[in-house]
Design an enzyme around this catalytic site. Structure first.
Site, mmCIF file in Angstrom:
data_model
loop_
_atom_site.group_PDB
_atom_site.id
_atom_site.type_symbol
_atom_site.label_atom_id
_atom_site.label_comp_id
_atom_site.label_asym_id
_atom_site.label_seq_id
_atom_site.Cartn_x
_atom_site.Cartn_y
_atom_site.Cartn_z
ATOM 1 N N GLU A 376 68.617 -4.569 22.391
ATOM 2 C CA GLU A 376 67.655 -4.973 23.427
ATOM 3 C C GLU A 376 66.363 -5.531 22.800
ATOM 4 O O GLU A 376 65.865 -6.562 23.229
ATOM 5 C CB GLU A 376 67.344 -3.752 24.303
ATOM 6 C CG GLU A 376 66.306 -3.961 25.388
ATOM 7 C CD GLU A 376 66.813 -4.763 26.582
ATOM 8 O OE1 GLU A 376 67.993 -5.165 26.593
ATOM 9 O OE2 GLU A 376 66.014 -5.006 27.498
ATOM 10 N N THR A 502 68.515 -19.313 36.508
ATOM 11 C CA THR A 502 68.393 -18.350 35.417
ATOM 12 C C THR A 502 69.390 -17.202 35.536
ATOM 13 O O THR A 502 69.608 -16.467 34.584
ATOM 14 C CB THR A 502 66.945 -17.833 35.296
ATOM 15 O OG1 THR A 502 66.786 -17.184 34.035
ATOM 16 C CG2 THR A 502 66.612 -16.877 36.423
#
Ligand SMILES: *[C@@H]1O[C@H](CO)[C@@H](O)[C@H](O)[C@H]1NC(C)=O
Ligand SMILES: *[C@@H]1O[C@H](CO)[C@@H](O)[C@H](O)[C@H]1NC(C)=O
Ligand SMILES: *[C@@H]1O[C@H](CO)[C@@H](O)[C@H](O)[C@H]1NC(C)=O
Ligand SMILES: *[C@@H]1O[C@H](CO)[C@@H](O)[C@H](O)[C@H]1NC(C)=O
Ligand SMILES: *[C@@H]1O[C@H](CO)[C@@H](O)[C@H](O)[C@H]1NC(C)=O
Length: 513
Positions: A376, A502
């Protein structure tokens, strides 16, 4: 794609120290895939994963928002309107899973977008629900119309898009026209701001498309007015280099409140949409393209960073004013794909080449971990290497500060653009390897789960959440990169007939009917 803006600066503190874990057996285990599978076998494997995920969701969660695959239960993080169903629609269409398409089409007209008990994010609702319905409408009134059993359900996609936009549009009734992002529908309440760069600047494609499809220009006018403050940032010090701006905007004055940012969560898809608006309509959005070029050139000049132990790798730094932090995120890994798209549509090879270097860097964040999946958050500041990760940093060129993986798409998204524009099958192989590693590590119970540690074999704890963007994005890009030519595929020559929002929902470009 910008997700939750709270992942941004606060999350850059080291949270989890994942220890390096690559024993030789691990490496053998993880490199067992057969790189020679045919495109047809690969697309079928991705469809199989889509159907497993959908079946689990349908059985244990539908019409709630998400499946919790470990406990076979559900959650409602997106206002309980069935986020996974709406987000899955355009992927089910592209994969031609007719039964699933029609299940979702029967459901969407029943959603009451005026009814929710939880706070609504204007941004998340726009990219997932509005984006999903508009994309479905573009496909089902266009090249894949044959998939819909009931034409009324197709018309309902546009009607429900307008219903939803009409419910949300009070957010823009502010002194500047910049919307509030957090909405309490029952009382027409707002969160009071400030609003973020990505949450403000990632509405314009969806609402403009809706205006063009419905004929109601108000949708376009209100988002483009809001965007105008981002295109002409004030005060001047909020733009430390041309095109690169701050992250928080005062809704009442239209002024930026800081000068920090990058291509990271909370800022990211503002930059992404500057070039995508020009792809959508080069006549109306030339100024957006100019701002993308300014941001891209400043990025190349000022944010390019090479880790000391692996100087051949390229990452993008974050900034606060003109000072850099050597930190990046899985979320930011859309950047390579966006540079490649920009280079392709502008006919500028140097943006493509630069984008490919960013793709290489993000690919390394996958190949260096024990699972073959990237973390992440990662850093490469040699003065800040967390204890226990010195060898890992030395070998890999980055260290891990948040080791989770939440079924995010950005790395495979960039592989997709890299493949479409270069035609180099290496990127298909990278996507296939990533898909197999994600499949091997996150498949559990009735679906696929977020995990908490990409750097131990098996991925550590399964955190029991199957995000809706797993359907919309990861599985779509993993499929499309091996799929046959089609008008919605990104075009090698830069003549795109569709543009992806997106959340990976493709829209027909303006005049593309
Ligand atoms: C609103 O949603 C709740 C569940 O989220 C449901 O129980 C209720 O019937 C809905 N109300 C209307 C008017 O649709
Ligand atoms: C057009 O959209 C605006 C904004 O949501 C809405 O207030 C208005 O009622 C819409 N007009 C029509 C004719 O639907
Ligand atoms: C392409 O982009 C580079 C980097 O910004 C720039 O220096 C160059 O002038 C551009 N080339 C063309 C043909 O626009
Ligand atoms: C990093 O690797 C190099 C060469 O492999 C080695 O010389 C150096 O001692 C290593 N540094 C650390 C901190 O492990
Ligand atoms: C995905 O995982 C399932 C379950 O572990 C397995 O049966 C399947 O072969 C895997 N698919 C690929 C392409 O690796």
């Amino acid at each position: 794609m910008a997700r939750i803006k709270s992942v941004v600066l606060g999350a850059l503190l080291p949270l989890t120290f994942a220890l390096p874990h690559n024993t030789p057996e691990d490496l053998n285990m993880k490199r067992r895939y057969d790189g020679l599978n045919s495109a047809a076998e690969r697309t079928q494997a991705v469809i199989d994963a889509f159907r497993v995920s959908w079946d689990g969701y349908y059985k244990y969660a539908f019409p709630n928002d998400e499946l919790k695959p470990v406990t076979n239960s559900f959650s409602n993080s997106r206002n309980a309107w069935g986020a996974s169903a709406v987000d899955a629609l355009s992927t089910a269409i592209i994969m031609e899973q007719k039964d699933i398409v029609n299940t979702i089409l029967d459901y969407i007209p029943t959603i009451n977008y005026a009814n929710t008990t939880t706070e609504v994010s204007l941004f998340e609702t726009t990219i997932r629900y509005l984006g999903g319905m508009i994309s479905g409408y573009d496909f089902l009134t266009g090249p894949l119309a044959k998939l819909a059993d009931n034409k009324e359900n197709v018309d309902a996609l546009l009607k429900q898009s307008q219903n939803l936009a009409n419910v949300l549009s009070y957010a823009f009734e502010t002194p500047t026209g910049i919307p509030f992002n957090g909405l309490t529908l029952a009382s027409r309440g707002v969160d009071g701001g400030p609003n973020g760069l990505a949450t403000t600047g990632t509405l314009v494609l969806e609402w403009t498309r809706l205006a063009d499809l419905s004929g109601n220009k108000t949708y376009a006018d209100i988002v483009q007015k809001a965007e105008s403050y981002l295109l002409h940032p004030q005060p001047p010090e909020s733009e430390p280099w041309p095109g690169l701006v701050g992250m928080d905007i005062d809704v009442n004055t239209g002024k930026f409140l800081d000068a920090r940012g990058g291509w990271v969560g909370g800022a990211d898809s503002f930059y992404e949409y500057l070039i995508k608006m020009w792809v959508y309509d080069p006549n109306r959005f030339a100024e957006y393209k100019d701002r993308w070029i300014a941001a891209a050139d400043s990025t190349i000049q000022h944010l390019t960073s090479h880790p000391k132990p692996r100087p051949e790798l390229t990452f993008l730094a974050m900034y606060n004013g003109r000072s850099l932090s050597l930190v990046s995120q899985h979320l930011a890994c859309f950047d390579g794909g966006n540079f490649i798209l920009g280079g392709q549509v502008l006919g500028n090879q140097s943006y493509i080449d630069y984008g490919l270097k960013l793709v290489d860097g993000c690919h390394e964040t996958y190949t260096q971990t024990a699972t073959g999946i990237g973390p992440e958050i990662f850093g490469w500041d040699e003065t800040k290497v967390p204890g226990g990760q010195e060898n890992f940093f030395n070998k890999s060129g980055f260290y891990i500060t948040n080791s989770g993986y939440q079924l995010r798409p950005e790395v495979v998204e960039s592989f997709y653009y890299a493949y479409r524009v270069t035609g180099d099958s290496k990127y298909q192989d990278w996507a296939w390897e990533a898909f197999q590693d994600i499949n091997a590590t996150t498949r559990v119970g009735s679906g696929y789960s977020s995990i908490d540690n990409v750097n131990v074999v098996g991925g550590g704890r399964k955190t029991d959440f199957q995000e809706s963007f797993w359907f919309a994005e990861v599985l779509k890009y993993s499929y499309l990169i091996h799929a046959p030519e089609a008008e919605w595929q990104v075009d090698k020559g830069g003549k795109n007939k569709w543009v992806f929002n997106t959340e990976a929902h493709p829209f027909k470009v303006s005049g593309g009917t």
